[in-house]
Design a protein around this motif. Structure first.
Motif, PDB file in Angstrom:
ATOM      1  N   LEU A  23       0.806  -1.210   0.000  1.00  0.00           N
ATOM      2  CA  LEU A  23       0.000   0.000   0.000  1.00  0.00           C
ATOM      3  C   LEU A  23       0.846   1.269   0.000  1.00  0.00           C
ATOM      4  N   ILE A  24       1.995   1.242   0.645  1.00  0.00           N
ATOM      5  CA  ILE A  24       2.785   2.466   0.816  1.00  0.00           C
ATOM      6  C   ILE A  24       4.009   2.496  -0.087  1.00  0.00           C
ATOM      7  N   THR A  25       4.034   1.648  -1.117  1.00  0.00           N
ATOM      8  CA  THR A  25       5.127   1.693  -2.084  1.00  0.00           C
ATOM      9  C   THR A  25       4.554   1.811  -3.490  1.00  0.00           C
ATOM     10  N   CYS A  26       5.421   2.081  -4.452  1.00  0.00           N
ATOM     11  CA  CYS A  26       4.992   2.224  -5.837  1.00  0.00           C
ATOM     12  C   CYS A  26       5.796   1.264  -6.712  1.00  0.00           C
ATOM     13  N   ALA A  27       5.130   0.661  -7.702  1.00  0.00           N
ATOM     14  CA  ALA A  27       5.785  -0.221  -8.665  1.00  0.00           C
ATOM     15  C   ALA A  27       4.860  -0.378  -9.855  1.00  0.00           C
TER      16      ALA A  27
END
Length: 297
Positions: free
Chosen positions: A206-210
């Motif tokens: 939820l708190i990362t981007c990819a």
């Protein structure tokens, strides 16, 4: 199999936490399938919402390994992509630090364009997709809304380490009984699972981007639905494990932290998080990251 976000490097830490005597292992967000393929279990269900990824794994299950490697080599040779395992970096006027992207760029885009024009979705199509993943940025898979593979060229190629890992991966898929699904986890029927089965969840964080967390991606609504599903499994005495991060680069997953606080019977195992090659454009990759495995047993 090399795939962004995969847990290959964390397997030595994750696998010892899995229980013995699993009848069916459900790899709920399987990605590259590395956890399900390495679990000590004869029956595995691989599920991923990405249909192309699921069908790629299915091709590896059903094709002979020699045919797969033959098609990979033919694709590489047809488009003149680099083969550093045979010729080294100097041959391509490149070095290991900067990678092979400069040499492969135009060749990769030609392959990508031809791939995107294909209408036939046979096994060979998915083997070519694997070649694109190998030569693409960070070994990712991403299709745009029009259905075209749209990642840029990456730094690496089909080197010896990757060849060995793929061979081991294919052999393992041939050894076990496995099924491949491409469903939204909320639409899966878990009623047939028993106390002898096991669910492993490695959702987008939820708190990362990819790349796998784009185009609507993963938000609080899906996170909440997953946590509710795990609670339901727990009520039925079905064991589960959840991979996630509590904190990452100054952000905290308050939803997950609060959920843990509400369930003192769940166990939170803190892992030694390190994906040194997860994104070569990201600095300070591990600062403040708390990678965890949460179990209900």
């Amino acid at each position: 199999m090399n795939y962004t976000g995969g847990k290959f490097k964390l397997l030595p830490q994750i696998l010892p936490f899995f229980p013995d005597g699993i009848s069916t292992f459900v790899d709920l967000f399987c990605g590259g399938g590395n956890v399900g393929a390495n679990a000590i279990c004869r029956n595995v269900i691989f599920n991923d919402s990405d249909k192309n990824l699921s069908l790629l794994l299915n091709a590896f299950k059903n094709l002979d390994e020699n045919i797969i490697f033959q098609w990979i080599e033919e694709t590489i040779d047809t488009y003149g992509l680099s083969k550093s395992s045979e010729f080294g970096y100097d041959y391509y006027q490149c070095n290991s630090s900067e990678g092979l992207g400069k040499y492969n760029r135009e060749r990769f885009y030609k392959l990508r364009d031809d791939f995107n024009r294909q209408d036939t979705r046979d096994y060979r199509y998915y083997v070519i997709l694997y070649v694109l993943i190998v030569y693409a940025f960070n070994n990712q898979i991403r299709f745009n809304v029009e259905g075209y593979f749209n990642l840029p060229v990456g730094k690496r190629d089909f080197n010896k380490a990757m060849q060995k890992k793929l061979s081991n991966f294919i052999q393992r898929l041939h050894e076990i009984e496995c099924r491949f699904m491409h469903e939204d986890f909320r639409n899966i029927d878990f009623e047939r699972l028993t106390e002898n089965d096991f669910v492993y969840a490695d959702p987008p964080y939820l708190i990362t981007c990819a790349a796998y967390n784009e185009n609507g991606g993963w938000g609080k609504e899906k996170e909440t639905s997953l946590l509710e599903l795990l609670d339901t499994l727990n009520e039925r005495h079905i064991r589960f494990a959840l991979s996630n991060v509590l904190t990452s680069k100054g952000k905290s997953n308050s939803l997950l932290i609060d959920w843990l606080g509400e369930h003192p019977d769940y166990h939170c195992h803190h892992l030694n998080f390190n994906y040194s090659n997860s994104n070569y454009q990201t600095k300070d990759r591990t600062s403040g990251s708390d990678e965890v495995l949460i179990t209900n047993y």
